[in-house]
Design an enzyme around this catalytic site. Sequence first.
Site, mmCIF file in Angstrom:
data_model
loop_
_atom_site.group_PDB
_atom_site.id
_atom_site.type_symbol
_atom_site.label_atom_id
_atom_site.label_comp_id
_atom_site.label_asym_id
_atom_site.label_seq_id
_atom_site.Cartn_x
_atom_site.Cartn_y
_atom_site.Cartn_z
ATOM 1 N N GLU A 299 0.828 -1.200 0.000
ATOM 2 C CA GLU A 299 0.000 0.000 0.000
ATOM 3 C C GLU A 299 0.865 1.254 0.000
ATOM 4 O O GLU A 299 1.945 1.282 0.573
ATOM 5 C CB GLU A 299 -0.889 0.013 1.244
ATOM 6 C CG GLU A 299 -1.930 -1.098 1.233
ATOM 7 C CD GLU A 299 -2.898 -1.016 2.417
ATOM 8 O OE1 GLU A 299 -4.106 -0.981 2.168
ATOM 9 O OE2 GLU A 299 -2.445 -0.996 3.572
ATOM 10 N N CYS B 175 3.381 8.636 0.824
ATOM 11 C CA CYS B 175 3.894 7.781 1.885
ATOM 12 C C CYS B 175 4.127 6.409 1.257
ATOM 13 O O CYS B 175 3.186 5.779 0.771
ATOM 14 C CB CYS B 175 2.855 7.712 3.011
ATOM 15 S SG CYS B 175 3.298 6.593 4.341
ATOM 16 N N CYS C 294 6.452 -6.571 7.866
ATOM 17 C CA CYS C 294 7.500 -5.971 8.689
ATOM 18 C C CYS C 294 7.864 -6.960 9.780
ATOM 19 O O CYS C 294 7.007 -7.659 10.321
ATOM 20 C CB CYS C 294 6.993 -4.675 9.327
ATOM 21 S SG CYS C 294 8.248 -3.808 10.299
ATOM 22 N N CYS D 134 6.087 -4.211 16.377
ATOM 23 C CA CYS D 134 5.661 -3.208 17.368
ATOM 24 C C CYS D 134 4.209 -3.543 17.728
ATOM 25 O O CYS D 134 3.393 -3.827 16.850
ATOM 26 C CB CYS D 134 5.746 -1.802 16.781
ATOM 27 S SG CYS D 134 7.420 -1.329 16.300
ATOM 28 N N CYS E 252 1.057 -1.749 15.980
ATOM 29 C CA CYS E 252 1.094 -1.470 14.536
ATOM 30 C C CYS E 252 0.558 -2.636 13.720
ATOM 31 O O CYS E 252 0.935 -3.788 13.947
ATOM 32 C CB CYS E 252 2.534 -1.172 14.124
ATOM 33 S SG CYS E 252 2.724 -0.785 12.373
ATOM 34 N N GLY F 289 6.674 -1.493 6.531
ATOM 35 C CA GLY F 289 8.070 -1.933 6.552
ATOM 36 C C GLY F 289 9.003 -1.046 7.341
ATOM 37 O O GLY F 289 8.651 0.058 7.732
ATOM 38 N N GLU F 290 10.186 -1.579 7.592
ATOM 39 C CA GLU F 290 11.238 -0.823 8.298
ATOM 40 C C GLU F 290 12.329 -0.486 7.274
ATOM 41 O O GLU F 290 13.094 -1.365 6.859
ATOM 42 C CB GLU F 290 11.780 -1.665 9.454
ATOM 43 C CG GLU F 290 13.085 -1.185 10.055
ATOM 44 C CD GLU F 290 13.104 0.288 10.475
ATOM 45 O OE1 GLU F 290 12.155 0.741 11.156
ATOM 46 O OE2 GLU F 290 14.063 0.999 10.112
ATOM 47 N N SER G 274 11.835 7.191 7.968
ATOM 48 C CA SER G 274 11.434 6.962 9.347
ATOM 49 C C SER G 274 11.911 5.588 9.791
ATOM 50 O O SER G 274 11.751 4.604 9.074
ATOM 51 C CB SER G 274 9.905 7.042 9.447
ATOM 52 O OG SER G 274 9.495 6.855 10.781
ATOM 53 N N SER H 97 10.997 6.715 15.311
ATOM 54 C CA SER H 97 9.791 6.307 16.021
ATOM 55 C C SER H 97 10.177 5.947 17.449
ATOM 56 O O SER H 97 10.521 4.805 17.742
ATOM 57 C CB SER H 97 9.138 5.110 15.317
ATOM 58 O OG SER H 97 8.708 5.498 14.038
ATOM 59 N N LEU H 98 10.135 6.930 18.312
ATOM 60 C CA LEU H 98 10.610 6.733 19.684
ATOM 61 C C LEU H 98 9.505 6.097 20.547
ATOM 62 O O LEU H 98 9.694 5.056 21.154
ATOM 63 C CB LEU H 98 11.062 8.082 20.258
ATOM 64 C CG LEU H 98 11.706 8.052 21.630
ATOM 65 C CD1 LEU H 98 12.957 7.182 21.640
ATOM 66 C CD2 LEU H 98 12.045 9.470 22.090
ATOM 67 N N HIS H 99 8.376 6.776 20.615
ATOM 68 C CA HIS H 99 7.137 6.220 21.183
ATOM 69 C C HIS H 99 7.103 5.986 22.687
ATOM 70 O O HIS H 99 6.025 5.736 23.248
ATOM 71 C CB HIS H 99 6.728 4.928 20.479
ATOM 72 C CG HIS H 99 6.411 5.112 19.024
ATOM 73 N ND1 HIS H 99 5.932 6.283 18.503
ATOM 74 C CD2 HIS H 99 6.496 4.258 17.975
ATOM 75 C CE1 HIS H 99 5.738 6.150 17.195
ATOM 76 N NE2 HIS H 99 6.078 4.936 16.855
ATOM 77 N N ASN I 251 -3.877 5.312 16.344
ATOM 78 C CA ASN I 251 -4.918 5.007 15.359
ATOM 79 C C ASN I 251 -5.404 3.593 15.567
ATOM 80 O O ASN I 251 -4.598 2.670 15.718
ATOM 81 C CB ASN I 251 -4.358 5.140 13.936
ATOM 82 C CG ASN I 251 -3.949 6.568 13.650
ATOM 83 O OD1 ASN I 251 -4.696 7.504 13.906
ATOM 84 N ND2 ASN I 251 -2.742 6.743 13.136
ATOM 85 N N CYS J 10 -1.101 6.380 10.067
ATOM 86 C CA CYS J 10 0.095 5.717 10.601
ATOM 87 C C CYS J 10 -0.262 4.409 11.274
ATOM 88 O O CYS J 10 -1.142 4.356 12.126
ATOM 89 C CB CYS J 10 0.793 6.581 11.644
ATOM 90 S SG CYS J 10 1.280 8.174 11.058
HETATM 91 N N1 SAH Z 1 9.060 1.161 10.451
HETATM 92 C C1 SAH Z 1 9.313 2.583 10.309
HETATM 93 C C2 SAH Z 1 8.412 3.213 9.265
HETATM 94 C C3 SAH Z 1 6.941 3.205 9.614
HETATM 95 S S1 SAH Z 1 6.424 4.820 9.901
HETATM 96 C C4 SAH Z 1 9.138 3.247 11.673
HETATM 97 O O1 SAH Z 1 8.760 2.560 12.609
HETATM 98 O O2 SAH Z 1 9.434 4.430 11.812
HETATM 99 C C5 SAH Z 1 4.850 4.603 10.571
HETATM 100 C C6 SAH Z 1 4.716 5.320 11.879
HETATM 101 O O3 SAH Z 1 3.419 5.055 12.430
HETATM 102 C C7 SAH Z 1 5.726 4.837 12.889
HETATM 103 O O4 SAH Z 1 6.119 5.901 13.693
HETATM 104 C C8 SAH Z 1 4.872 3.870 13.676
HETATM 105 O O5 SAH Z 1 5.407 3.550 14.909
HETATM 106 C C9 SAH Z 1 3.568 4.611 13.751
HETATM 107 N N2 SAH Z 1 2.427 3.757 14.129
HETATM 108 C C10 SAH Z 1 2.351 2.414 14.037
HETATM 109 N N3 SAH Z 1 1.147 1.975 14.450
HETATM 110 C C11 SAH Z 1 0.450 3.075 14.828
HETATM 111 C C12 SAH Z 1 -0.859 3.272 15.319
HETATM 112 N N4 SAH Z 1 -1.686 2.261 15.504
HETATM 113 N N5 SAH Z 1 -1.250 4.543 15.574
HETATM 114 C C13 SAH Z 1 -0.418 5.583 15.345
HETATM 115 N N6 SAH Z 1 0.828 5.454 14.870
HETATM 116 C C14 SAH Z 1 1.257 4.216 14.610
#
Ligand code: SAH
Length: 340
Positions: A84, A97, A104, A108, A111, A151-152, A183, A206-208, A282, A325
């Site tokens: 996609e 995007c 992947c 996480c 995701c 993907g990463e 990212s 993507s620190l989170h 999301n 995302c």
């Molecule tokens: N794998 C890479 C590229 C993906 S970017 C990365 O992790 O950065 C997609 C972004 O959306 C990442 O920051 C990911 O962590 C975030 N993401 C994943 N699931 C999500 C969700 N359910 N709600 C909001 N953001 C999410």
Amino acid sequence: MLPPALEAEILAAKLPKFRAKQLSEWVWDKFAGAYDEMTNLPKELRVLLAEELPITPLALVKTTQSGDDTRKFLFRLADGNLIESVLISAPGRLTACVSSQVGCALACSFCASGLQGLVRNLAPSEITGQIQMLQSIQKERISNIVYMGMGEPFANFDNVLESVAILNHSKCAGIGARKITISTSGLVPGILKLIRDPRQVRLSISLHAATDEIRNRIMPINQRYPIAELMRACRKYQADTGRMITFEYILLDGITCTQEQADALARLLRGIRCTVNLIPYNTVEGLPYRRPPLPAQKSFLHTLMDARVRATLRMEKGHDISAACGQLRLQNLESLPSDS
Ligand code: SAH
């Protein structure tokens, strides 16, 4: 292909070199989606090229339009796998995007993309092909690219950087490196390798979560590259390149969106020139998380701002069509509705 590779193909097919230039112009400047559109090429040549040198390895399967200005595209690859891509329009910019892998491996916990693991890496042409297809569908130039689809990117480093080279090249898509963002979920070797790449692409992390305790719980990659090591790589990246960094931070109710995490995040980012993008979670079907109420989101934002950390609360687009995302997921054709 980069221009020298395309020229080599053309010469190998015993065609004059100027055909290479014509092809790039059709594909990248006039957004041709098929050889038949290339009216200054002899008919026989168009037929030959269509057989010998497919214009893209992607086929459009389905388009979904959201209520806002976001559209999601499902593409089939030559081996049948599906990926996609998302187009996000805003005044003065059109952002694509793109996906870098089928599935992947990172798993996480919030995701959708990692729910079924990794199938395979995308080839450079399957990444650039997404831009090529989107431009030919839209008949409009894409201004910005984010490697934030499925993907990463740093788990497919060489192909991703090769695709950046093509998309950035003035005779190909010609998209400025500063308008291209990669990212990563925090693959430290990739961050360190990016320092040595001559192109000035932007880096997003993507620190989170701000502590290992929480980050280990939601991102298994943190056990390999814990926060201290990740931040060391970020500081080195910044010291060596002088570039800003964006940190993505997901707001999960009661988990990452707490006062303690906000305080810890402000401490962690002290001294780094960066912006924090707060992304309210999301919805992904079947996952146990909740998006925090708006006041909690705002309170998190204000803690950062009070500590003089630049931060924005992301206004999500495409949520209604699962294009936001973390909502891009592996699909197979059988699961698609019959109208597609
Ligand atoms: N794998 C890479 C590229 C993906 S970017 C990365 O992790 O950065 C997609 C972004 O959306 C990442 O920051 C990911 O962590 C975030 N993401 C994943 N699931 C999500 C969700 N359910 N709600 C909001 N953001 C999410």
